[in-house]
Design a protein around this motif. Structure first.
Motif, PDB file in Angstrom:
ATOM      1  N   VAL A 106       0.865  -1.184   0.000  1.00 55.13           N
ATOM      2  CA  VAL A 106       0.000   0.000   0.000  1.00 55.13           C
ATOM      3  C   VAL A 106       0.896   1.226   0.000  1.00 55.13           C
ATOM      4  O   VAL A 106       1.674   1.439   0.930  1.00 55.13           O
ATOM      5  CB  VAL A 106      -0.937   0.024   1.218  1.00 55.13           C
ATOM      6  N   ILE A 107       0.804   2.039  -1.045  1.00 54.85           N
ATOM      7  CA  ILE A 107       1.643   3.232  -1.191  1.00 54.85           C
ATOM      8  C   ILE A 107       0.756   4.471  -1.132  1.00 54.85           C
ATOM      9  O   ILE A 107      -0.288   4.531  -1.798  1.00 54.85           O
ATOM     10  CB  ILE A 107       2.406   3.225  -2.535  1.00 54.85           C
ATOM     11  N   GLY A 108       1.164   5.460  -0.359  1.00 57.62           N
ATOM     12  CA  GLY A 108       0.383   6.691  -0.287  1.00 57.62           C
ATOM     13  C   GLY A 108       1.245   7.867   0.132  1.00 57.62           C
ATOM     14  O   GLY A 108       2.008   7.766   1.086  1.00 57.62           O
ATOM     15  N   PRO A 109       1.141   9.005  -0.563  1.00 56.16           N
ATOM     16  CA  PRO A 109       1.852  10.223  -0.178  1.00 56.16           C
ATOM     17  C   PRO A 109       1.358  10.753   1.169  1.00 56.16           C
ATOM     18  O   PRO A 109       0.412  10.192   1.756  1.00 56.16           O
ATOM     19  CB  PRO A 109       1.520  11.189  -1.326  1.00 56.16           C
ATOM     20  N   PRO A 110       1.948  11.832   1.666  1.00 58.84           N
ATOM     21  CA  PRO A 110       1.579  12.357   2.985  1.00 58.84           C
ATOM     22  C   PRO A 110       0.100  12.724   3.098  1.00 58.84           C
ATOM     23  O   PRO A 110      -0.460  13.356   2.198  1.00 58.84           O
ATOM     24  CB  PRO A 110       2.461  13.602   3.119  1.00 58.84           C
ATOM     25  N   GLY A 111      -0.506  12.312   4.192  1.00 62.19           N
ATOM     26  CA  GLY A 111      -1.885  12.702   4.469  1.00 62.19           C
ATOM     27  C   GLY A 111      -2.944  11.933   3.722  1.00 62.19           C
ATOM     28  O   GLY A 111      -4.134  12.277   3.795  1.00 62.19           O
ATOM     29  N   THR A 112      -2.571  10.895   3.005  1.00 61.27           N
ATOM     30  CA  THR A 112      -3.566  10.138   2.225  1.00 61.27           C
ATOM     31  C   THR A 112      -4.277   9.074   3.052  1.00 61.27           C
ATOM     32  O   THR A 112      -5.133   8.351   2.532  1.00 61.27           O
ATOM     33  CB  THR A 112      -2.919   9.479   0.995  1.00 61.27           C
ATOM     34  N   GLY A 113      -3.918   8.948   4.319  1.00 63.63           N
ATOM     35  CA  GLY A 113      -4.654   8.041   5.194  1.00 63.63           C
ATOM     36  C   GLY A 113      -4.141   6.621   5.220  1.00 63.63           C
ATOM     37  O   GLY A 113      -4.923   5.673   5.340  1.00 63.63           O
ATOM     38  N   LYS A 114      -2.820   6.458   5.137  1.00 59.87           N
ATOM     39  CA  LYS A 114      -2.248   5.100   5.140  1.00 59.87           C
ATOM     40  C   LYS A 114      -2.535   4.374   6.444  1.00 59.87           C
ATOM     41  O   LYS A 114      -2.977   3.218   6.447  1.00 59.87           O
ATOM     42  CB  LYS A 114      -0.730   5.185   4.888  1.00 59.87           C
ATOM     43  N   THR A 115      -2.283   5.048   7.561  1.00 58.59           N
ATOM     44  CA  THR A 115      -2.528   4.407   8.857  1.00 58.59           C
ATOM     45  C   THR A 115      -4.013   4.169   9.071  1.00 58.59           C
ATOM     46  O   THR A 115      -4.421   3.126   9.597  1.00 58.59           O
ATOM     47  CB  THR A 115      -1.942   5.261   9.986  1.00 58.59           C
ATOM     48  N   VAL A 136      -4.240   8.271  -3.233  1.00 53.28           N
ATOM     49  CA  VAL A 136      -3.801   9.429  -4.024  1.00 53.28           C
ATOM     50  C   VAL A 136      -4.333  10.771  -3.554  1.00 53.28           C
ATOM     51  O   VAL A 136      -3.818  11.814  -3.977  1.00 53.28           O
ATOM     52  CB  VAL A 136      -4.173   9.248  -5.506  1.00 53.28           C
ATOM     53  N   ARG A 137      -5.333  10.838  -2.707  1.00 54.82           N
ATOM     54  CA  ARG A 137      -5.882  12.117  -2.269  1.00 54.82           C
ATOM     55  C   ARG A 137      -5.426  12.432  -0.850  1.00 54.82           C
ATOM     56  O   ARG A 137      -5.716  11.692   0.076  1.00 54.82           O
ATOM     57  CB  ARG A 137      -7.401  12.096  -2.322  1.00 54.82           C
ATOM     58  N   TYR A 145      -1.839  12.134  -7.779  1.00 50.48           N
ATOM     59  CA  TYR A 145      -1.738  12.552  -6.371  1.00 50.48           C
ATOM     60  C   TYR A 145      -2.254  13.979  -6.244  1.00 50.48           C
ATOM     61  O   TYR A 145      -1.759  14.897  -6.900  1.00 50.48           O
ATOM     62  CB  TYR A 145      -0.293  12.435  -5.892  1.00 50.48           C
ATOM     63  N   LEU A 146      -3.250  14.201  -5.397  1.00 48.43           N
ATOM     64  CA  LEU A 146      -3.924  15.494  -5.300  1.00 48.43           C
ATOM     65  C   LEU A 146      -3.868  16.043  -3.882  1.00 48.43           C
ATOM     66  O   LEU A 146      -3.851  15.285  -2.904  1.00 48.43           O
ATOM     67  CB  LEU A 146      -5.392  15.352  -5.719  1.00 48.43           C
ATOM     68  N   PRO A 147      -3.862  17.389  -3.742  1.00 44.46           N
ATOM     69  CA  PRO A 147      -3.830  18.004  -2.415  1.00 44.46           C
ATOM     70  C   PRO A 147      -5.221  18.083  -1.800  1.00 44.46           C
ATOM     71  O   PRO A 147      -6.233  17.791  -2.446  1.00 44.46           O
ATOM     72  CB  PRO A 147      -3.292  19.404  -2.709  1.00 44.46           C
ATOM     73  N   ARG A 148      -5.256  18.523  -0.548  1.00 42.22           N
ATOM     74  CA  ARG A 148      -6.529  18.818   0.106  1.00 42.22           C
ATOM     75  C   ARG A 148      -7.170  20.020  -0.572  1.00 42.22           C
ATOM     76  O   ARG A 148      -6.473  20.903  -1.070  1.00 42.22           O
ATOM     77  CB  ARG A 148      -6.279  19.102   1.594  1.00 42.22           C
ATOM     78  N   ASN A 149      -8.454  20.078  -0.563  1.00 42.44           N
ATOM     79  CA  ASN A 149      -9.166  21.136  -1.273  1.00 42.44           C
ATOM     80  C   ASN A 149      -9.215  22.427  -0.456  1.00 42.44           C
ATOM     81  O   ASN A 149     -10.289  22.966  -0.160  1.00 42.44           O
ATOM     82  CB  ASN A 149     -10.583  20.676  -1.633  1.00 42.44           C
TER      83      ASN A 149
END
Length: 586
Positions: free
Chosen positions: A54-63, A318-319, A346-350
């Motif tokens: 499972v790969i996810g950038p910062p803040g994407t909810g991995k944990t 990705v979000r 990969y997208l930022p927070r809105n």
């Protein structure tokens, strides 16, 4: 015998594990080669059904993803005791443990803590428990001081080596040649070299620019020999010993069926060997992380172990639910400059957010009230310098690593209690009894009449909720000296504090009395904030000589560290001008 007798165990020297043994490491190396080549041993073929990355950038909810998945398995009928969920950060460990329990309790699926004993743990702590190692046998900073004193080694900031097996990796203070000798002790084992002599050339290739004068191979090998002898004679284990011992004994949580490994980008070959051994007995395994947040390469971690691991399934998150657009764009430019970035989706927070560059912000103007603020530095030394500056300025802050804040002391809570009394509010007799019971808070010889502590304890036993006001203090046994200072508002002068701490607290209290008990400014190293998030991030780009050298020899690794710092913020980032002449180009 080397070292002090006060640290010796009854069966000193009888520990059966060969701490520096190449056999356990060779065993692990074979497992690692099998994992990385995509091969499966026969036992694994019979049991394991699937490995998922499972790969996810910062803040994407991995944990959060891992927490939901753990709960799903238990709801599907899996015994909580058959699920192992590991992580490296304190925040991740706490989140996994508490949120999984909350979900299960809400549905009546968890009756006791023992049922989920392997959920929300570090790999080290699980190995320690499996091997039955008592806490008193764990090498800590006091043992290191004893060892250093015995051979006159100069080890920096020994307290930073306090071992919390349920905590996280700690960045280290590397200043002297002896610091690097101690650092090498863990590094060569985590990198899975059969012998330290074989690790030396690669160590020199990686760290040669940072090594201080006096670093010498012969002295290094002598240090290793002495360090190993000290542990043997005192029956001690360090963290790498837990892992090597688990491999040698093939120690595995009994009945394991599901394995989760969060923050897997920071796995070293040694750590990966342990998880591969465990997953060979499991039905499914999940490795969760972000190669661009791999910031423990200096400790032997290797992001390629996650990125190139053979797996049957890969999930991409990705979000980001944390990083606002302005910070995301700044972060993207940073990573692209160093040949790093994520998938195009990969997208930022809105939210727009902001990035400000300049001098240290005016703390009165910085909107920190009601906000969580991280002040982040590249090294412990820089964090300590800033801690000293914040203390001199009277800025209320708390420390994760670096210079401890006086606000971290328990005595500050006493001031809050006395302040409530001074304002005419009532407190309970139980609170007063606890206040005077600990003589580290208020010196009883100076401020209490004989028998006062016993009297308050007895009253608290009779009616713990009995209200107490400032008018009751003389009757409870507080003497005239105490009442004089209390009436004059000199509350901090009543506490056992050194003069510097007392002056700082008085200044902080005068300027920020309304928020003193709600401080959300945290000072520490970037590594200390791994896995955490804040509203506002203040980033100090200064580099020490060692980290400046690292920018030359391993630029991508340094970029990942500051990428991690940038992406802690939910609202905005302040990037300070460098003050030391050597700064990271954020």
């Amino acid at each position: 015998m080397l070292g002090s007798a006060r640290f010796a165990l009854k069966e000193k020297g009888k520990n059966k594990y060969d701490f520096m043994s190449s056999s356990a490491l060779a065993l692990g190396a074979a497992l690692w080669r099998s994992c990385c080549s995509g091969e499966r041993n026969e036992n694994a073929k019979e049991v394991r059904k699937m490995r998922t990355r499972v790969i996810g950038p910062p803040g994407t909810g991995k944990t959060s993803w891992a927490i939901r998945k753990v709960a799903e398995f238990i709801k599907a009928g899996y015994d909580p005791g058959s699920i192992v969920a590991t992580t490296f950060t304190r925040s991740g460990r706490r989140a996994i443990k508490e949120k999984v329990r909350a979900i299960l309790r809400s549905e009546g699926l968890l009756k006791g803590k023992a049922e989920d004993r392997w959920i929300g743990r570090t790999i080290h702590s699980i190995c320690k428990e499996l091997l039955g190692i008592p806490s008193k046998s764990v090498m800590d900073w006091k043992h290191l001081k004893d060892f250093a004193d015995a051979y006159r080694y100069k080890l920096s900031l020994l307290e930073s080596h306090s071992y919390d097996v349920d905590g996280e990796f700690r960045d280290v203070m590397l200043e002297t040649a002896d610091d690097y000798y101690l650092f090498f002790v863990d590094w060569w084992r985590h990198r899975m070299y059969p012998k330290p002599e074989l690790a030396y050339p690669d160590f020199m290739k990686r760290f040669w620019k940072s090594l201080p004068g006096g670093f010498d191979k012969q002295r290094l090998m002598l240090f290793l020999k002495r360090y190993d002898e000290y542990k043997r004679e005192n029956g001690l284990w360090d963290f790498a010993d837990f892992l090597v011992g688990a491999l040698r004994e093939r120690a595995c949580p009994e009945g394991i069926k599901i394995l989760f490994c969060d923050e897997a980008q920071d796995l070293s070959p040694l750590l990966l060997n342990v998880t591969v051994m465990w997953e060979s007995r499991a039905e499914r395994s999940f490795y969760i992380g972000d190669p661009n947040q791999a910031i423990y390469g200096f400790m032997g971690g290797d992001h390629k172990l996650l990125a190139e691991m053979p797996c049957e399934e890969e999930i991409q998150l990705v979000r980001s639910n944390r990083v606002p657009r302005a910070v995301w764009e700044k972060d993207k430019r940073l990573l692209e400059r160093f040949g790093l970035w994520y998938r195009e989706d990969y997208l930022p927070r809105n939210e727009e957010g902001y990035v400000v560059r300049g001098r240290a912000p005016s703390w009165r103007e910085l909107p920190f009230q009601g906000k969580k603020v991280f002040v982040m530095h590249r090294t412990r030394m820089l964090a300590r310098e800033w801690g000293d500056m914040l203390i001199e300025m009277g800025i209320p802050f708390k420390a994760l690593r670096g210079r401890q804040s006086p606000l971290d002391r328990e005595e500050v809570k006493v001031v809050g209690l006395l302040e409530r009394l001074a304002k005419g509010e009532a407190v309970t007799i139980q609170e007063m009894a606890e206040l005077v019971a600990d003589t580290s808070y208020i010196p009883s010889a100076l401020y209490l009449e004989r028998g006062a502590k016993t009297r308050m304890k007895r009253l608290a036993e009779q009616d713990p909720e009995r209200p107490v006001t400032k008018h009751d203090l003389p009757e409870l046994g507080f003497n005239m000296r105490f009442m004089a200072k209390f009436t004059e508002g000199k509350l901090f002068s009543l506490l056992k504090l050194d003069e510097r701490e007392r002056e700082y607290l008085i200044r902080a209290y005068r300027k920020y009395a309304s928020v003193l008990g709600k401080v959300e400014i945290y000072n520490g190293t970037i590594h200390a904030f791994k896995g955490e998030e804040c509203d506002i991030a203040v980033i100090n780009p200064d580099l020490t000589k060692r980290t400046a050298d690292g920018l030359v020899t391993s630029p991508q690794e340094e970029a990942k560290v500051f990428h991690t710092a940038l992406t802690r913020a939910r609202e905005g980032v302040y990037i300070l001008y460098p003050q030391r002449g050597m700064g990271f180009p954020i």
